[in-house]
Design an enzyme around this catalytic site. Structure first.
Site, mmCIF file in Angstrom:
data_model
loop_
_atom_site.group_PDB
_atom_site.id
_atom_site.type_symbol
_atom_site.label_atom_id
_atom_site.label_comp_id
_atom_site.label_asym_id
_atom_site.label_seq_id
_atom_site.Cartn_x
_atom_site.Cartn_y
_atom_site.Cartn_z
ATOM 1 N N LYS A 17 0.840 -1.204 0.000
ATOM 2 C CA LYS A 17 0.000 0.000 0.000
ATOM 3 C C LYS A 17 0.878 1.257 0.000
ATOM 4 C CE LYS A 17 -3.866 -2.461 2.023
ATOM 5 N NZ LYS A 17 -4.634 -2.885 3.201
ATOM 6 N N GLN A 65 -5.267 -1.801 9.371
ATOM 7 C CA GLN A 65 -5.125 -3.116 8.739
ATOM 8 C C GLN A 65 -5.765 -4.188 9.618
ATOM 9 O OE1 GLN A 65 -3.933 -3.607 5.668
ATOM 10 N NE2 GLN A 65 -4.206 -5.812 5.766
ATOM 11 N N ASP A 114 -11.505 2.605 3.717
ATOM 12 C CA ASP A 114 -11.786 1.175 3.597
ATOM 13 C C ASP A 114 -13.287 0.901 3.491
ATOM 14 O OD1 ASP A 114 -9.872 -0.806 3.369
ATOM 15 O OD2 ASP A 114 -9.251 -0.647 5.469
#
Ligand code: GUN
Length: 281
Positions: free
Chosen positions: A52, A96, A119
């Protein structure tokens, strides 16, 4: 033989558009910024987070990774999120997953400001998807929809069978396919006679986390097969689909690696650019 839906090619094409968009924002004095929070030392998560960061660099998004030890307290994680919420240079926050067991994942995700939730995991954004309203959408299902649209095939009325019911992939992709007028069936580990379900699929999404779980006999001739799995077998990365055999039956198939995973990162870049743009509009 199936047509290969290459996430690598699609994401490469998107990268150029995203670089241009980042350039346009910079001319307006906006430096897009993404913060990634990584808790513990899960090797797979570390690889995803590194990728990322590299993608941000390629696009022209400033990124920072906040690494926290595996025994960090709930309050410490919330404090980190609070600080990022207040940081005007950060437009997107990604925590994450999975988080260590002692951390209340939903409470952490709810703490992220919905406008910085790149997200799409905040219940506000999940609710928007559920009710068919525009909002930040989870990167993996968003990437899958991008791949499906890239075929140019009309999706209306197709029977989509999703194998897996996670909050990250299974549930949101089912909602997105429904939004496109697909008839959607969600299957999972307790589904009876799974093969009889998957064989009905015009679109088959495999998000189970089991190496080569979907075999050729479970796939209808000509189906679009989307493989979300990333499994390590004998040092090799393989998907949830038995690629070699399924590609003989399917009409379209996504490879692993170089398929959905690439699109997930591409969509994260997209969501971050959109969040930066919105923050200054
Ligand atoms: N873990 C596996 N996939 C994802 C994802 O898309 N986002 C985050 N934050 N964690 C993940």
């Amino acid at each position: 033989m199936a047509i290969i839906l290459s996430g690598k090619e699609l994401s490469q094409r998107l990268l150029e558009e995203q670089q241009q968009e980042a350039g346009r924002l910079k001319v307006l004095g906006i430096q897009p910024g993404l913060a990634v929070v990584l808790v513990g030392d899960d090797p797979a998560s570390e690889i995803y987070v590194r990728n990322k960061g590299l993608a941000c660099e390629a696009v022209g998004i400033q990124s920072k990774t906040i690494k926290l030890p595996g025994d960090v307290s709930q309050q410490q994680v919330l404090d980190v999120v609070d600080n990022l919420n207040q940081d005007a240079g950060i437009h997107g926050i990604l925590v994450q997953l999975p988080l260590p067991k002692h951390i209340d994942e939903q409470q952490v995700l709810r703490r992220i400001l919905p406008e910085k939730d790149v997200d799409g995991f905040h219940i506000y954004n999940a609710g928007k998807l559920f009710t068919g309203q525009p909002g930040a959408q989870s990167c993996t299902p968003k990437g899958i929809m991008y791949m499906l649209h890239s075929t140019g095939l009309p999706l209306r009325g197709l029977h989509a069978v999703v194998v897996g019911r996670s909050n990250i992939v299974g549930k949101p992709i089912a909602m997105m396919l429904l939004q496109e007028d697909c008839t959607v069936t969600i299957c999972h580990s307790r589904t009876k006679d799974l093969a009889s379900m998957t064989r009905q699929a015009d679109i088959l999404v495999a998000a189970v986390g089991k190496a080569r779980f979907i075999t050729a006999d479970m796939v209808k001739e000509g189906a679009i097969v989307i493989d979300v799995g990333i499994n390590r077998v004998d040092g090799k990365v393989v998907g949830d689909v038995d690629y070699e055999n399924v590609q003989q039956v399917a009409g379209y198939i996504t490879p692993v690696p170089g398929g959905v995973g690439k699109m997930t990162i591409s969509m994260l870049m997209q969501n971050t650019l959109e969040a930066a743009c919105r923050a200054h509009s």
